[in-house]
Each structure stands twice: as C-alpha cells, then as structure tokens.
Design an enzyme around this catalytic site. Sequence first.
Site, PDB file in Angstrom:
ATOM      1  N   VAL A 104      34.313  80.214  84.528  1.00 36.54           N
ATOM      2  CA  VAL A 104      34.216  80.526  83.100  1.00 36.54           C
ATOM      3  C   VAL A 104      35.234  79.717  82.298  1.00 36.54           C
ATOM      4  CG1 VAL A 104      34.246  82.344  81.359  1.00 36.54           C
ATOM      5  CG2 VAL A 104      33.342  82.837  83.629  1.00 36.54           C
ATOM      6  N   GLY A 144      26.823  88.595  80.084  1.00 39.25           N
ATOM      7  CA  GLY A 144      27.038  87.145  79.980  1.00 39.25           C
ATOM      8  C   GLY A 144      26.871  86.651  78.564  1.00 39.25           C
ATOM      9  N   GLU A 173      27.355  86.132  96.064  1.00 38.05           N
ATOM     10  CA  GLU A 173      28.598  85.739  96.715  1.00 38.05           C
ATOM     11  C   GLU A 173      28.531  86.027  98.207  1.00 38.05           C
ATOM     12  OE1 GLU A 173      32.166  86.491  94.696  1.00 38.05           O
ATOM     13  OE2 GLU A 173      31.197  86.844  92.774  1.00 38.05           O
ATOM     14  N   LYS A 230      30.150  97.664  83.911  1.00 35.29           N
ATOM     15  CA  LYS A 230      29.519  97.246  82.661  1.00 35.29           C
ATOM     16  C   LYS A 230      28.943  98.443  81.891  1.00 35.29           C
ATOM     17  CE  LYS A 230      28.619  92.560  84.296  1.00 35.29           C
ATOM     18  NZ  LYS A 230      27.639  91.724  85.035  1.00 35.29           N
TER      19      LYS A 230
END
Lengths: 406, 406
Positions: free
Chosen positions: A12, A129, A185, A200
């Site tokens: 990021v 995002g 991942e 979230k």
Amino acid sequence: MANIAVLGYGTVGSGVVEVLRTNRESINKRAGDEIHVKYVLDLREFEGDPVQEILVHDFNIILQDPEVDIVVEVMGGVEPAYTFTKEALLAGKSVCTSNKELVAKHGAELLAIAKEKHLNYLFEASVGGGIPIIRPLNSSLTADEITEITGILNGTTNYILTEMAEKGAAFEDVLKDAQDKGYAERNPEADVEGYDACRKIAILTSLVVGEQVDYEKIHTEGITKITEKDFQYAKALKASIKLLGTSKKIDGTFYSMVAPVMIGEQHPLISVNGVFNGIFVHGNVLDDVMFYGRGAGKLPTASAVVSDVVDAVKHKGCNIMTIWDERKNNLGKYEDLPNRFFVRIKDQNTQDLLSGIQEAFGEVSYVKVPEITGELAFLTKELREGDFAEKIAGFDDVYSVIRVDF
Amino acid sequence: MANIAVLGYGTVGSGVVEVLRTNRESINKRAGDEIHVKYVLDLREFEGDPVQEILVHDFNIILQDPEVDIVVEVMGGVEPAYTFTKEALLAGKSVCTSNKELVAKHGAELLAIAKEKHLNYLFEASVGGGIPIIRPLNSSLTADEITEITGILNGTTNYILTEMAEKGAAFEDVLKDAQDKGYAERNPEADVEGYDACRKIAILTSLVVGEQVDYEKIHTEGITKITEKDFQYAKALKASIKLLGTSKKIDGTFYSMVAPVMIGEQHPLISVNGVFNGIFVHGNVLDDVMFYGRGAGKLPTASAVVSDVVDAVKHKGCNIMTIWDERKNNLGKYEDLPNRFFVRIKDQNTQDLLSGIQEAFGEVSYVKVPEITGELAFLTKELREGDFAEKIAGFDDVYSVIRVDF
C-alpha cells in the site's frame, strides 16, 4: 505545500507514492495545494528505487519535523502503528491509514485525540479497499437511521467462494490455486476464518452506532467448512454462498456476526463476485443502497488512502466530525439473533429422523439434488441462534449448517 | 440552532419535512446543531397539515429573514428556482437542492457564487435520488483520473425496460402499466426520451471534468423504439438492454451520450433492475466502483437532500470545494465516438443483402432467435458513430439499431 510522511513502503505504501506521482496534477488541483512526499519510513533499504532519497528508519525524524502535516500510516498491525499514530496526532499531524486492525481496536481513542487537536484521523482504506464507504457513512448517509449494514468485505474469501460456485471445486484446491495466484496469503487464516471481515464489520458498525464495537465480541465463522456439495444445493435453490459481515438492528439493538450465508438471486450482493467487495446499507428513509468495487489491491487501496490525504489537506485545522465514541456499544447477544438455517444431515432412512427434525424445527423445506444421496438437506424457518444450536446438538452426523437469507 | 426554509411542498419538499421529523435526534447529533424548519414556501394552502403554520407564499419573507441559514430548493424547473437560489446565496444563505434541471443549467455559476460567499450549494439529490454519488465524486474519488462514468440514471425507464425483459411485454403496454402504478408520469417524455438521464449525466460529467458540460450538446436517444423482439435477441445473447448515460475519456477527450445499450452479464450494471439506479465509475488507479440504490421516490430523495442540509450545517462559513468551472468543456464530437452496434434488418433473402452488409460493416456476427423470421440481426465490430450512420443509411427497412457494450 502539504508535506506528508508515509510509514511503511510495502504494497500500500508504495502504491500511495505511485498514485501521488501518477495523478499529481489532478490531485493537487482537488486538494487546492501541492502534496509533497517528504519522508518514507521503512526499516528496509530500497537500493535503486528513487524512494531511497527520502527514506528514513527513525520515526522521530518525522515526528520532530514541523513541516510534516500529514502522516500516512500503512504499516498494518497494532504496534508500532498505534504508538506512531498517537504520537503523530499529539504532535499536531493528521493521520490517514489503511490499517483495519488499529482502527478497529483504537479508532475511538484516536478519533477523540484528532478531534481535540483540530486534526483528522481518516481511514477510508481500512474497509472495502478503493470503495468509498467510510466517508459516505460519515457524511452522506446522515439523514438516516441505518438499520442494516451487510458486506462482502474480504476479496480472498469471495474469490474462493466464487471459484467454488462456478467450477464446483473443493475449498482446499481453490485455496491452493488462489495462493499460487497471489490472491490468498501463504498463511490464509485471517481471511478464511473471517477475522479480517470481522474487523471490518466492527469498524462499519462502530460508525453506524456511533460507539465502540469490539470485534472480539462479534461471533465469527469462516468458510473452511463449505463444500462442493453445499454449492450444489445452493445452485438448486438459485442461491449462492457468500461470507457476509453483517449488523442488523432488531428492536433497538444491533446484532453483528460474520458467517457464510446462502443468499438468493434477489439479494443486492448476489452479483458481487471474484475479488470484488460489496457493501449493502439499509436506512429507514433511504431504503437500500449498495457500494461495489475492488476491496483490495495496491492501487485501489492506495487510491482510498490518497483521497483521505486530499481531504486532510482540504480540512487543515478543521476536524471532520466522526461520531464514534469510546463508550462501548452493547451489541445484542448472538444467541438471540434470529436466522434461517440450511442443514445437511446423514440420512438414516428412518421415520425417527424425519420426526426428530419436525419435532426440533417444526415444518422445514427439504431440498433435493439428484446427484447427492445418503443425506437429507432442509431449510428451517427463522429461529434464535441459541435455540438452533441447542436443537441441532441433538442430531448426529450433521454435515453442514449454513445461514440462509431469503 | 440552524434555521432552514423549504421551497416547494411537493413530493420531495414534504419528504424533507418528514425525514427531519422522523430522524430528528440522530440528524441533529450528526449535524452538531438543532435543525429547525422555519418556513415552507408554496403557492398552495395545506389546510389540516401542520405545515400550514409555517407556510409562506412570498419568498421575500425568507430572503429577508437573517435567521434563515439554509434554503432547501425542491421546486424543480429552472424558474423561479434559479432566481430564488441566486438571491438566497447572495443574501448569505447556503442552498441544498434536488433540482437537476437547474444544477445542469446553472450549476457552475451558482457554485461560484457560493464559493465567493463562503457558503455551499449542494445537490446530492439531483442525481441518483438517495444514492450518494455527488459527494463521493467531489470528496472520495479525488485521487483518480476518472476515465468513465456510466449510469442507469432514470428509474422510470429502467422499470419499463426491466418489465419488458422479464415479461416479454411491449413498450406501450408496460408504459401504461407504469403510469397506472405511478412509476411513470402522464406525460412521460422527459423520462422515456432520455432527457432526464441527459441532465444527470451532464451534471456527473461536469463534476468529473471540472468544467461546464452543456446537456444540450449530449446526443440523447430514448427507449421508445425498443421492442419485444429486441429483448428476445438480447436474451439469446445473454444480455439486457438498459438506458445508459455515459461519458468516456478517449485519447484525452470526453465523449458523452444517452442511449439504450445492450450490456452483457459481466457488466456491473446488468443486475440493476426495476426502479433502481446504478452508477459505475472507472478510475485509473481505483479501477471499477459502482453505487446502487433508489434513484427516485419521496423519502430516498429527501434523505439525500437532508444529508446536504447536515453537511451545510457542519460546514457553516466554509465552502466545500467543488471543482466545476464555468468554462465550457469541449466534449468530443458524438460522430467520433466508437461503438459496436446491434442491427435488425428486413431479410430480403438475397445474396446482395449479405454482401452489402459485409461491404458496409466488414465481418459481423449474426444472431439467430428461432421464433423470429423474416429478418437478419447482427452485431458489428466497433466503428465510429458517424461512419455507422452513413453506412446504415444505405440500407432499407432497418428495424432496430442498438449500441452494444460487450
């Protein structure tokens, strides 16, 4: 000139530097000032990357430089991000972040400091995002009593579930494929167990209720138990299975949970597939709205961080009020949440089982898939989570339990 | 205390009063002040309605009352709304509106006055009803170069097209049904001819390019020529037909148009059905985002107006910068816009026709629907609108031409 310092030159962080460079002119125009990256903080070296010239390894250099107006915290994790953020705010610098763990855990406290110091703590990128959702909740949906917020909040699990639905593949195979493609991942636990979605929905719910919602208190189930057969039934029901983070207001109390849910073709989130995210909001006057887009990825996430930087520049000296008190919100008990359930259970070919099901759940709707034998599958009526758990415990060989929202 | 005056007690105006009453407590909390409706302006009387007590018939009472901070203009139409808005701004009052005609026509000028006077002219409700889209464009998508904005911007036509798709019904029959249900007006021209969508895409495009886009310059086609047969072909192509307002940046120039378009199942707007609206935005770093919700209706629209009132209260004395200059934007010529086309043409059963089609359009893809005979239907490759128009003019008995986006 607005000077910024970027903490963390990972995916990021490097995206933020790239976006600021790529769209420099239009960003400066919208901010009404020239945005200049003065420092990038990272423990590593980046030989050959132009960032090397502004790279520092000591946060104190940033903290003590009065020219730095805005700190972009894109390190992830609670520490040292928490300490750095707090120190930056106390030193009079606004902070923009993509760090969902930190926002979920200490958002209320950091917002209070920002408010007191006439600064801003902004976190559009922490959920969804690149999708604008934090700012719309804070400044657009202000005329409504929001009674539900439900989202597909994790792109990795949505990719896996979409592949399973479309290809009839097994969870393990799709996960491996997703890992090979870089969509998941190597240690996929935070995604597939629903922990990421849980943080979230905790952030979104805190904004909706205006109080601190602790993510540890949200009942969370992942997608690891979902099988190909579940998707065969879903297909027969013209439904799909999505990992949803949801908060609903029932009789004045909010109930939150994260779990895979079977949703029907009329559900606004049914067409949110692959790595995309979607967030559905129901307001008492607004009715339904939905926000859709890329929930992850270097540039979309960086786009959201930079939009916060622009907002911080535009609101220098002026706190953008975010109602999120440190007071804890009393979420309703998960056991009291009403839900419908899809259940698959070993078929004993006995009248006893059928009677047992009826006794436990009343009238149920049986679902048949011609290719699947040796089991019974049915949909219950709505009942309390607690009652369902108690009743299903009386059955042996339960293959699958999935909530149903249709 | 923030005093507001509502101009026009029609559907939206009475909705604004209702929303402010229904959600009074949470709205005041979010605004950080008590919002009080001091006046409602309407030429009519409303005997028995509590609004009667605060009803005035003369705008000057509002204009000359220094206690009125915010004027809510929900009258619709250009005059007298334009004069009232200008006078209100010049008298130091912020203005919130749902009036798309006025915003499309004089938005740039009114924004400039608001900016000069440190006030706000806000118009979230002018596009997409309750869907937050103006504020996200203005303050969320600020890190991106937006290269496309495409929307289903009119609920009436989307309802009609959805009914036609689902029921195989004729345009006239569905329109009549929609009028009976109150989804379409007795004089449906503004909706079905695309004029309403045209004003909305002009507003969105102006915000994207930061300059005035005149709606008169946007090529606009309505849905009156769409037939049941067109939908049979769309179904065979796994597509649907939607009335889209669209602006795309091609080689540095924006091209805008309003027209029915065949979109495929991968298009983000494909599942926006019935009276719902959806707005799709593509940014160079953000990639795709979409906003979905109720594009019309008393309370959803009022919800957007009230969210602007909350923002105006929060930003008293501080202009929320909106980049929309009075300078005219040079939209690209419609004739230069590249598009694919779906064409239906009378089948003459001659080799000449087939050769003629190939000569005009090169390789085309023929589409067959078993139930439809006596005509040829095909999809062209991408070609300039101007070239297509010139070439199709050489054919007789063209039944249908619809743009294709897949």
